[in-house]
Scaffold this motif. Sequence first.
Motif, PDB file in Angstrom:
ATOM      1  N   GLN A 108      -5.422   0.611  -5.751  1.00 14.39           N
ATOM      2  CA  GLN A 108      -6.711   0.833  -5.723  1.00 14.39           C
ATOM      3  C   GLN A 108      -7.457   0.265  -6.685  1.00 14.39           C
ATOM      4  O   GLN A 108      -8.198   0.274  -6.836  1.00 14.39           O
TER       5      GLN A 108
ATOM      6  N   GLU B 209      -9.331  -6.222  -1.809  1.00 13.52           N
ATOM      7  CA  GLU B 209      -8.055  -6.072  -1.576  1.00 13.52           C
ATOM      8  C   GLU B 209      -6.685  -6.533  -0.960  1.00 13.52           C
ATOM      9  O   GLU B 209      -5.493  -6.573  -1.507  1.00 13.52           O
TER      10      GLU B 209
ATOM     11  N   THR C 230       2.698   4.242   1.310  1.00 12.17           N
ATOM     12  CA  THR C 230       2.036   4.713   2.596  1.00 12.17           C
ATOM     13  C   THR C 230       0.410   4.858   2.539  1.00 12.17           C
ATOM     14  O   THR C 230      -0.706   4.318   3.198  1.00 12.17           O
TER      15      THR C 230
ATOM     16  N   ASP D 186      -1.984   2.855   0.126  1.00 15.56           N
ATOM     17  CA  ASP D 186      -2.035   1.128   0.467  1.00 15.56           C
ATOM     18  C   ASP D 186      -1.189  -0.158   1.065  1.00 15.56           C
ATOM     19  O   ASP D 186      -2.201  -1.129   1.327  1.00 15.56           O
TER      20      ASP D 186
ATOM     21  N   HIS E 192       0.894   1.047   4.935  1.00 16.35           N
ATOM     22  CA  HIS E 192       0.589   1.658   5.973  1.00 16.35           C
ATOM     23  C   HIS E 192      -0.759   2.009   6.271  1.00 16.35           C
ATOM     24  O   HIS E 192      -1.106   1.205   7.273  1.00 16.35           O
ATOM     25  N   LYS E 193      -1.453   3.046   5.696  1.00 21.03           N
ATOM     26  CA  LYS E 193      -2.601   3.327   5.897  1.00 21.03           C
ATOM     27  C   LYS E 193      -3.925   2.842   6.590  1.00 21.03           C
ATOM     28  O   LYS E 193      -4.459   2.071   6.917  1.00 21.03           O
ATOM     29  N   LYS E 194      -3.838   1.509   5.238  1.00 18.90           N
ATOM     30  CA  LYS E 194      -4.119  -0.110   5.494  1.00 18.90           C
ATOM     31  C   LYS E 194      -4.620  -1.006   6.364  1.00 18.90           C
ATOM     32  O   LYS E 194      -5.019  -1.387   6.993  1.00 18.90           O
ATOM     33  N   TYR E 195      -3.116  -1.171   6.255  1.00 16.91           N
ATOM     34  CA  TYR E 195      -3.042  -2.239   7.448  1.00 16.91           C
ATOM     35  C   TYR E 195      -2.470  -1.848   8.737  1.00 16.91           C
ATOM     36  O   TYR E 195      -1.681  -2.733   9.368  1.00 16.91           O
TER      37      TYR E 195
ATOM     38  N   GLN F 156      -1.755   1.211  10.157  1.00 14.55           N
ATOM     39  CA  GLN F 156      -2.227   2.919  11.146  1.00 14.55           C
ATOM     40  C   GLN F 156      -3.296   3.215  10.605  1.00 14.55           C
ATOM     41  O   GLN F 156      -3.088   4.521   9.356  1.00 14.55           O
ATOM     42  N   LYS F 157      -4.392   2.652  10.235  1.00 14.92           N
ATOM     43  CA  LYS F 157      -5.517   3.252  10.129  1.00 14.92           C
ATOM     44  C   LYS F 157      -5.925   4.102  10.082  1.00 14.92           C
ATOM     45  O   LYS F 157      -6.708   5.161   9.281  1.00 14.92           O
ATOM     46  N   SER F 158      -5.567   4.728  11.096  1.00 18.37           N
ATOM     47  CA  SER F 158      -6.285   6.278  11.782  1.00 18.37           C
ATOM     48  C   SER F 158      -4.929   7.060  11.353  1.00 18.37           C
ATOM     49  O   SER F 158      -5.409   8.512  12.168  1.00 18.37           O
TER      50      SER F 158
ATOM     51  N   GLN G   1       0.984  10.894   7.945  1.00 19.20           N
ATOM     52  CA  GLN G   1       0.960  10.413   6.266  1.00 19.20           C
ATOM     53  C   GLN G   1       2.247  10.836   5.609  1.00 19.20           C
ATOM     54  O   GLN G   1       3.785  10.328   4.645  1.00 19.20           O
TER      55      GLN G   1
END
Length: 447
Positions: free
Chosen positions: A113, A121, A375, A377, A379-382, A384-386, A392
């Motif tokens: 980040q 990105e 998680t 950087d 998973h959540k970004k690419y 499962q964004k929601s 998480q």
Amino acid sequence: MSSSLEFADYAVFIIYFLIVSIYGYIVYRKREQNEHDAKAYFLAEGTLTWWAIGASLIASNISAEQFIGMSGEGFFLGIAVAAYEWVAAIALIIIAIWFIPVYLKNKIYTMPQFLKTRYNETTALIMAVFWLFLYVFVNLTSILYLGAVAINGLAGGDYLHVIMLGLAVFALIISLGGMKVVAYTDVIQVAVLIIGGLVTSYIALTTVGEYFGVGKDAIAGFNVLMQEAPEHFKMIIPRPTATSTQLEIDKYLTFPGVLSYLAGIWIINLNYWGCNQYITQRALGADLTTARTGILFAGLLKLLMPVIVMLPGIAAYVLYEGGHLPQLVGGKDGAYSAMLTFLPTGLKGLSVAALTAAIVASLAGKVNSISTIYTLDVHKKYIQKSASDRAQVNIGRYAVFASMVLAVLFTWNDVLGIGGVGGFTYIQKYTGFISPGVFALAATVSS
């Protein structure tokens, strides 16, 4: 003198295990109301004290690669290897003054980040994936392998794989509770490893004194080390010449003289302590004053480390050269385990507990950082964004388990060749290769 553990040793170790486990469970219960709070799980946001941050930094840093690998380099090279630790103490001051304020001001939670704020990105993703591979296949594997080898050697049996699994499971139990559990159990771990380490160093020096006829006196034993191995007390390794032996060349290649002080060690330490998720994560959830104080406290503790992990290696060399260490097996990485055989019953168990504390703390901290990077950087970004906070936290726990399983699989038969090059050298070889580039990226952002 025996290389096997006795009942009193097992009793001391079990007491240590119970204390850490019970305390970890108490800390976990206190954060149950935040069970599915992602920031609480990954960063223990706002709940760590300065002494918990400082102790956790040291407990996570001091592991098998120091106790076994650095002690082995003390056996082979001598006091020069302590430069890594002493320069680290200075680097921590720099981190506390210049790096941490930038991280906290920009609300940085992970190093990828941080890189995104200056680049993009894609850069953040590349570095996230890179760090995941480095942590799993260099750090986790080396910690597991060296720790299992050391404890197996002291136990006096063929329990390598059982010990490896035991260390992995113990670390998993702690790390699944999140950063707060990891950090506060690290306070106990660092106390055990410092006390146990100092006891081992004292016994090592008195043993040298006894075998060389100057009495069981630590100061006299230290003087024997300086007399019998004066080359091991040189902070700068001479540059090889045409008449140099292969041993002298190997020593220089391990620690290339003045050049190491001018650039190499500084870059490695500034990158490790300032641009390393595994380390900075402990301070990223605190306020500036608490974070700075904790980092400076870690720098103070860092000054003790060469006494704890390096002196037993030099003592092992002197005893081995004098024909008093037939129990040394496995080359230089067996030096620390060989010295532990001189400990009396009970104290041997304390030293095994100290070694285990260092290994488990590092494993737990490492897998926690792996789960954080994956998680937040990846998973959540690419993928499962929601993802909710609950999702998480669960993903983070799956990542903890998966990374440890991978580390065990690749360490099981030492397919990476960690034992062949020596643990400390194995880690420094890979981290030193990439440190200049990573540090340059981060320093550019900081400026």
